[in-house]
Write a protein that holds these residues in place. Structure first.
Motif, mmCIF file in Angstrom:
data_model
loop_
_atom_site.group_PDB
_atom_site.id
_atom_site.type_symbol
_atom_site.label_atom_id
_atom_site.label_comp_id
_atom_site.label_asym_id
_atom_site.label_seq_id
_atom_site.Cartn_x
_atom_site.Cartn_y
_atom_site.Cartn_z
ATOM 1 N N GLY A 184 0.810 -1.212 0.000
ATOM 2 C CA GLY A 184 0.000 0.000 0.000
ATOM 3 C C GLY A 184 0.841 1.258 0.000
ATOM 4 N N LEU A 185 1.884 1.279 0.813
ATOM 5 C CA LEU A 185 2.770 2.442 0.848
ATOM 6 C C LEU A 185 3.435 2.666 -0.499
ATOM 7 N N LEU A 186 3.992 1.594 -1.068
ATOM 8 C CA LEU A 186 4.682 1.741 -2.354
ATOM 9 C C LEU A 186 3.723 2.150 -3.464
ATOM 10 N N PHE A 187 2.569 1.508 -3.503
ATOM 11 C CA PHE A 187 1.664 1.777 -4.620
ATOM 12 C C PHE A 187 1.093 3.195 -4.537
ATOM 13 N N ASN A 188 0.674 3.616 -3.349
ATOM 14 C CA ASN A 188 0.027 4.918 -3.191
ATOM 15 C C ASN A 188 0.996 6.091 -3.243
ATOM 16 N N ARG A 189 2.207 5.895 -2.739
ATOM 17 C CA ARG A 189 3.101 7.028 -2.514
ATOM 18 C C ARG A 189 4.300 7.073 -3.457
ATOM 19 N N LEU A 190 4.522 5.970 -4.188
ATOM 20 C CA LEU A 190 5.712 5.906 -5.037
ATOM 21 C C LEU A 190 5.376 5.493 -6.474
ATOM 22 N N LEU A 191 4.687 4.376 -6.644
ATOM 23 C CA LEU A 191 4.538 3.788 -7.977
ATOM 24 C C LEU A 191 3.430 4.446 -8.787
ATOM 25 N N ARG A 192 2.208 4.371 -8.285
ATOM 26 C CA ARG A 192 1.080 4.883 -9.049
ATOM 27 C C ARG A 192 1.192 6.369 -9.384
ATOM 28 N N PRO A 193 1.606 7.238 -8.455
ATOM 29 C CA PRO A 193 1.627 8.665 -8.777
ATOM 30 C C PRO A 193 2.607 9.043 -9.874
ATOM 31 N N ASN A 194 3.521 8.138 -10.233
ATOM 32 C CA ASN A 194 4.586 8.485 -11.181
ATOM 33 C C ASN A 194 4.549 7.651 -12.455
ATOM 34 N N ALA A 195 3.418 7.026 -12.747
ATOM 35 C CA ALA A 195 3.345 6.084 -13.874
ATOM 36 C C ALA A 195 2.301 6.493 -14.893
ATOM 37 N N ASP A 196 2.723 6.630 -16.143
ATOM 38 C CA ASP A 196 1.806 6.644 -17.275
ATOM 39 C C ASP A 196 1.727 5.257 -17.909
ATOM 40 N N PHE A 197 2.755 4.443 -17.681
ATOM 41 C CA PHE A 197 2.747 3.023 -18.020
ATOM 42 C C PHE A 197 3.727 2.348 -17.074
ATOM 43 N N ALA A 198 3.587 1.036 -16.894
ATOM 44 C CA ALA A 198 4.431 0.338 -15.924
ATOM 45 C C ALA A 198 4.725 -1.074 -16.405
ATOM 46 N N ILE A 199 5.937 -1.553 -16.099
ATOM 47 C CA ILE A 199 6.363 -2.911 -16.448
ATOM 48 C C ILE A 199 6.915 -3.558 -15.188
ATOM 49 N N ASP A 200 6.339 -4.690 -14.788
ATOM 50 C CA ASP A 200 6.767 -5.396 -13.585
ATOM 51 C C ASP A 200 7.478 -6.680 -13.988
ATOM 52 N N PHE A 201 8.796 -6.716 -13.810
ATOM 53 C CA PHE A 201 9.637 -7.814 -14.296
ATOM 54 C C PHE A 201 9.702 -8.958 -13.286
ATOM 55 N N HIS A 202 9.626 -10.189 -13.806
ATOM 56 C CA HIS A 202 9.697 -11.397 -12.980
ATOM 57 C C HIS A 202 10.559 -12.442 -13.674
ATOM 58 N N THR A 203 10.740 -13.579 -12.999
ATOM 59 C CA THR A 203 11.362 -14.766 -13.594
ATOM 60 C C THR A 203 10.583 -15.977 -13.102
ATOM 61 N N GLY A 204 11.013 -17.159 -13.530
ATOM 62 C CA GLY A 204 10.528 -18.363 -12.887
ATOM 63 C C GLY A 204 10.987 -18.374 -11.438
ATOM 64 N N THR A 205 10.477 -19.327 -10.673
ATOM 65 C CA THR A 205 10.801 -19.379 -9.257
ATOM 66 C C THR A 205 11.836 -20.465 -8.972
ATOM 67 N N THR A 206 12.292 -20.538 -7.745
ATOM 68 C CA THR A 206 13.264 -21.544 -7.347
ATOM 69 C C THR A 206 12.744 -22.944 -7.691
ATOM 70 N N GLY A 207 13.553 -23.697 -8.437
ATOM 71 C CA GLY A 207 13.181 -25.059 -8.802
ATOM 72 C C GLY A 207 12.310 -25.179 -10.024
ATOM 73 N N PHE A 208 11.981 -24.025 -10.672
ATOM 74 C CA PHE A 208 11.098 -24.082 -11.837
ATOM 75 C C PHE A 208 11.508 -22.982 -12.801
ATOM 76 N N GLU A 209 11.955 -23.355 -14.003
ATOM 77 C CA GLU A 209 12.400 -22.359 -14.964
ATOM 78 C C GLU A 209 11.375 -22.186 -16.074
#
Length: 390
Positions: A184-209
């Motif tokens: 909630g803190l990050l989304f309300n006070r950091l991320l959402r107020p500064n985004a016209d578009f957003a990309i959230d990067f991930h990978t597979g998890t431990t033990g699964f590629e």
């Protein structure tokens, strides 16, 4: 992977993207007492403290920052049991000229190293003096999970819980768990107020590629345009689970999607380079950086699927894969076998759909219930296709 949502959900998202201003205003005005209202901007708030010479902020508005420069901050997240805070690293490259604002995030899961390095590499290639607009990066969203390089946030509220932070968004600053409050803190006070578009990067998890692929709703034109700018071989055309970060952006009208960059806990430089190239294409698409496009989806063979078929282990033992990532498979094709300690075959696994391999268990052993294979395919498919909540 994903859980399909129905037409009503897709229509709602399409409406949200076309009604960004109205939806934000409505959310802010209609929040009931005791809940957090949507926030467009709180301005920049400095705590007065520093870490390693970098100022700490509890809210950020990139419009307050000097143009033509790179800015480094720590953002003050949720409190620990000791009353100290978890801090996340914030890099802002603000162009000399005004323009779109992009947000790049990684580290929502703590075992996803290639995603972190992808964002770092993109940011290192940006020259603020030549840019129009702003790119903000947060590479270590789930700090306590990253400290132990594990997928989930170790929460101390009721004994020890391991909470998947990518089911917590947009969070709640007054929520019942620290991951919810941190989100909630990050989304309300950091991320959402500064985004016209957003990309959230991930990978597979431990033990699964997993393969190199992107996840997002291609029914949203703004998202489809960005997905097709990556020279990667698969697109998972799906809005996936409630509570994931890119859906929190979508729900407030900010076009967003998720790249998946190979296996967890490692740096896959070959895959990283593909996603760096695609992300720079996205920044060119939005007019933030100049120059010719790199390779896109038009330069590679792209398989687009709207569903993921999971194959779960029914026994314990050593797993032998009979296919590789990105291989095409047909319904009924055998894809893996499993042997016990005597070397006897105790289970054989076949695909229930025609599609492409998009994920495989990389740990050599498995107990019953573990995912062994995910197959990207297109519905309609079998009526009894199972859903796995990862």
């Amino acid at each position: 992977m994903s859980n399909d949502q129905g037409p009503d959900s897709l229509n709602r998202r399409r409406f949200m993207v076309t009604a960004i201003g109205a939806s934000a205003a409505l959310a802010a005005s209609s929040a009931p007492p005791g809940t957090q209202a949507a926030t467009v901007s709180r301005g920049t708030a400095f705590t007065g403290d520093t870490i390693d010479g970098k100022k700490i902020v509890s809210a950020l508005d990139v419009n307050d920052l000097e143009p033509g420069k790179k800015h480094l901050f720590y953002f003050q997240g949720v409190e620990m049991p000791t009353g100290q805070h978890w801090y996340v690293s914030v890099t802002v490259v603000k162009g000399a000229k005004p323009g779109k604002r992009g947000v790049l995030t990684s580290g929502v899961h703590g075992d996803e190293m290639s995603s972190v390095h992808t964002v770092q590499t993109v940011m290192s290639q940006l020259d603020p003096a030549q840019m129009s607009g702003t790119v903000m990066a947060v590479t270590d969203v789930s700090r306590p999970a990253l400290e132990s390089m594990q997928r989930r946030w170790p929460n101390q509220g009721r004994g020890i819980d391991l909470i998947d932070m990518n089911r917590e968004w947009p969070g709640n600053e007054n929520g019942a768990t620290t991951p919810s409050r941190h989100a909630g803190l990050l989304f309300n006070r950091l991320l959402r107020p500064n985004a016209d578009f957003a990309i959230d990067f991930h990978t597979g998890t431990t033990g699964f590629e997993v393969t190199a692929f992107n996840v997002g709703g291609m029914d949203v034109p703004e998202v489809k345009a960005m997905l097709e700018l990556y020279p990667v071989g698969q697109i998972f055309d799906n809005h996936v689970y409630p509570g994931v970060l890119h859906n929190a952006f979508m729900d407030v009208g900010i076009p967003s999607f998720t790249p998946e960059v190979g296996a967890g806990r490692v740096l896959d430089h070959e895959m990283i380079s593909l996603f760096v190239e695609g992300t720079m294409n996205v920044l060119r698409h939005h007019g933030i950086v100049a120059g010719p496009m790199g390779r896109t989806g038009k330069d590679v063979t792209v398989f687009v699927g709207n569903s993921a078929y999971p194959i779960l282990a029914t026994a314990g033992g050593l797993v032998e894969h009979l296919v590789k990532l990105n291989d095409k498979v047909s319904a009924g094709q055998k894809v893996a076998i499993q042997r016990n300690s005597f070397g006897e075959v105790v289970a054989e696994y076949a695909s229930g759909v025609a599609g492409e391999i998009t994920g495989q268990r990389s740990d050599a052993m498995s107990e019953p219930g573990n995912p062994l294979v995910f197959i990207l395919f297109n519905k309609p498919g079998p009526e009894d296709v199972p859903i796995y909540p990862e």
